[in-house]
Design a protein around this motif. Structure first.
Motif, short mmCIF file in Angstrom:
data_model
loop_
_atom_site.label_atom_id
_atom_site.label_comp_id
_atom_site.label_asym_id
_atom_site.label_seq_id
_atom_site.Cartn_x
_atom_site.Cartn_y
_atom_site.Cartn_z
N TYR A 95 -10.49 -46.09 -12.86
CA TYR A 95 -11.93 -46.14 -13.06
C TYR A 95 -12.65 -46.66 -11.81
CZ TYR A 95 -11.04 -45.27 -17.96
OH TYR A 95 -10.65 -44.72 -19.14
N LEU A 96 -12.04 -47.64 -11.16
CA LEU A 96 -12.64 -48.19 -9.95
C LEU A 96 -12.71 -47.13 -8.86
CD1 LEU A 96 -13.88 -50.79 -8.99
CD2 LEU A 96 -11.64 -51.48 -8.15
N THR A 97 -11.66 -46.34 -8.72
CA THR A 97 -11.64 -45.27 -7.73
C THR A 97 -12.72 -44.23 -8.06
OG1 THR A 97 -9.27 -45.61 -7.38
CG2 THR A 97 -10.20 -43.52 -6.64
N LEU A 98 -12.85 -43.87 -9.33
CA LEU A 98 -13.89 -42.92 -9.71
C LEU A 98 -15.29 -43.49 -9.48
CD1 LEU A 98 -12.65 -41.14 -12.96
CD2 LEU A 98 -12.99 -40.16 -10.71
N LEU A 99 -15.48 -44.76 -9.80
CA LEU A 99 -16.79 -45.37 -9.59
C LEU A 99 -17.16 -45.39 -8.10
CD1 LEU A 99 -16.67 -48.30 -12.13
CD2 LEU A 99 -18.18 -46.31 -12.21
N ILE A 100 -16.19 -45.71 -7.26
CA ILE A 100 -16.44 -45.70 -5.82
C ILE A 100 -16.75 -44.28 -5.35
CG2 ILE A 100 -15.35 -46.04 -3.57
CD1 ILE A 100 -14.03 -48.53 -4.79
N PHE A 101 -16.01 -43.30 -5.86
CA PHE A 101 -16.27 -41.91 -5.50
C PHE A 101 -17.69 -41.49 -5.90
CE2 PHE A 101 -16.37 -37.51 -7.07
CZ PHE A 101 -16.21 -36.85 -5.85
N LYS A 123 -24.32 -30.82 -5.39
CA LYS A 123 -23.78 -32.18 -5.33
C LYS A 123 -24.28 -33.03 -6.50
CE LYS A 123 -23.30 -32.36 -0.32
NZ LYS A 123 -23.82 -32.98 0.91
N ILE A 124 -25.53 -32.87 -6.85
CA ILE A 124 -26.08 -33.64 -7.98
C ILE A 124 -25.40 -33.23 -9.28
CG2 ILE A 124 -28.15 -34.05 -9.37
CD1 ILE A 124 -29.75 -33.98 -6.79
N ILE A 125 -25.27 -31.94 -9.49
CA ILE A 125 -24.61 -31.45 -10.71
C ILE A 125 -23.16 -31.92 -10.75
CG2 ILE A 125 -23.80 -29.38 -11.91
CD1 ILE A 125 -26.41 -28.01 -10.91
N GLY A 126 -22.46 -31.83 -9.61
CA GLY A 126 -21.08 -32.29 -9.55
C GLY A 126 -20.96 -33.78 -9.83
N GLY A 127 -21.86 -34.59 -9.26
CA GLY A 127 -21.86 -36.01 -9.50
C GLY A 127 -22.12 -36.34 -10.96
N ILE A 128 -23.05 -35.62 -11.57
CA ILE A 128 -23.37 -35.84 -12.98
C ILE A 128 -22.18 -35.45 -13.86
CG2 ILE A 128 -24.82 -35.04 -14.89
CD1 ILE A 128 -27.15 -34.99 -12.85
N LEU A 129 -21.50 -34.35 -13.52
CA LEU A 129 -20.33 -33.93 -14.30
C LEU A 129 -19.20 -34.96 -14.19
CD1 LEU A 129 -20.20 -30.08 -13.61
CD2 LEU A 129 -20.76 -31.24 -15.76
N VAL A 130 -18.96 -35.48 -12.97
CA VAL A 130 -17.92 -36.50 -12.81
C VAL A 130 -18.30 -37.76 -13.57
CG1 VAL A 130 -16.78 -38.01 -11.13
CG2 VAL A 130 -17.10 -35.60 -10.60
N ALA A 132 -20.25 -37.93 -16.20
CA ALA A 132 -20.12 -37.63 -17.63
C ALA A 132 -18.66 -37.68 -18.06
CB ALA A 132 -20.73 -36.27 -17.95
N GLY A 133 -17.77 -37.13 -17.24
CA GLY A 133 -16.34 -37.18 -17.55
C GLY A 133 -15.81 -38.60 -17.58
N LEU A 134 -16.25 -39.41 -16.63
CA LEU A 134 -15.84 -40.81 -16.61
C LEU A 134 -16.34 -41.54 -17.86
CD1 LEU A 134 -14.72 -43.34 -15.13
CD2 LEU A 134 -16.95 -43.56 -14.07
N THR A 135 -17.59 -41.31 -18.22
CA THR A 135 -18.15 -41.95 -19.41
C THR A 135 -17.39 -41.52 -20.66
OG1 THR A 135 -20.32 -41.98 -18.34
CG2 THR A 135 -20.28 -42.28 -20.71
N TYR A 136 -17.11 -40.24 -20.78
CA TYR A 136 -16.37 -39.72 -21.93
C TYR A 136 -14.98 -40.34 -22.01
CZ TYR A 136 -14.10 -36.41 -25.06
OH TYR A 136 -13.40 -35.84 -26.10
N ASN A 137 -14.31 -40.43 -20.86
CA ASN A 137 -12.98 -41.01 -20.81
C ASN A 137 -13.01 -42.49 -21.18
OD1 ASN A 137 -10.26 -41.15 -20.43
ND2 ASN A 137 -10.28 -40.77 -18.25
#
Length: 150
Positions: A95-101, A123-130, A132-137
């Motif tokens: 999670y920390l790696t994803l948050l930093i990314f 880039k905005i759409i990609g960031g939002i998708l990542v 959203a995936g992090l939040t879901y996980n």
């Protein structure tokens, strides 16, 4: 292929450095570990400068042309290291790696906007998708943890 290997090694070194810094912070304190982090970085940078044999051309007249905001890089680095040392033991590495990314992605979008005045929708759409995936996980993990407790 060489550049791909170097980029993977750079990513691995960031994760390993974060874990080492957090372990050091837990032993001697966050501010002290940040200090030693910067002293170690300065020492190795100086050694690599000597090894590279590049000429250093420092002209005091050019220092006045450096924008003030450019001098905040060290301060921001200290803040990032302190926050990393504080959060690493409390947040799983994935999670920390994803948050930093995500933080780097959105910071890059902001920098692009301020420098070129352009915002990349991809880039905005990609960031939002990542994000959203992090939040879901995270939600799935919390649900699993609550089911294991009951």
């Amino acid at each position: 292929m060489f550049y791909m290997v170097i980029s993977v090694l750079a990513g691995v070194s960031i994760v390993v450095a974060r874990i080492i810094n957090a372990a050091l912070a837990s032993r001697i304190g966050t501010l002290q570990s940040t200090f030693f982090n910067y002293i170690t970085g300065l020492t190795f940078s100086f050694v690599f400068l000597l090894i590279s044999r590049e000429a250093v051309n420092l002209q005091p007249a050019k220092f006045g042309a450096i924008p003030v905001w450019a001098c905040t890089g060290g301060l921001l680095g200290v803040i990032v290291i302190i926050l990393s040392n504080f959060t690493t033991p409390r947040v799983p590495a994935f999670y920390l790696t994803l948050l930093i990314f995500i933080g780097q992605l959105f910071a890059g979008i902001l920098i692009d906007y301020f420098i070129s005045g352009d915002i990349s929708a991809g880039k905005i759409i990609g960031g939002i998708l990542v994000l959203a995936g992090l939040t879901y996980n995270l939600l799935l993990d919390r649900k699993r943890e609550s089911e294991m407790v009951t």
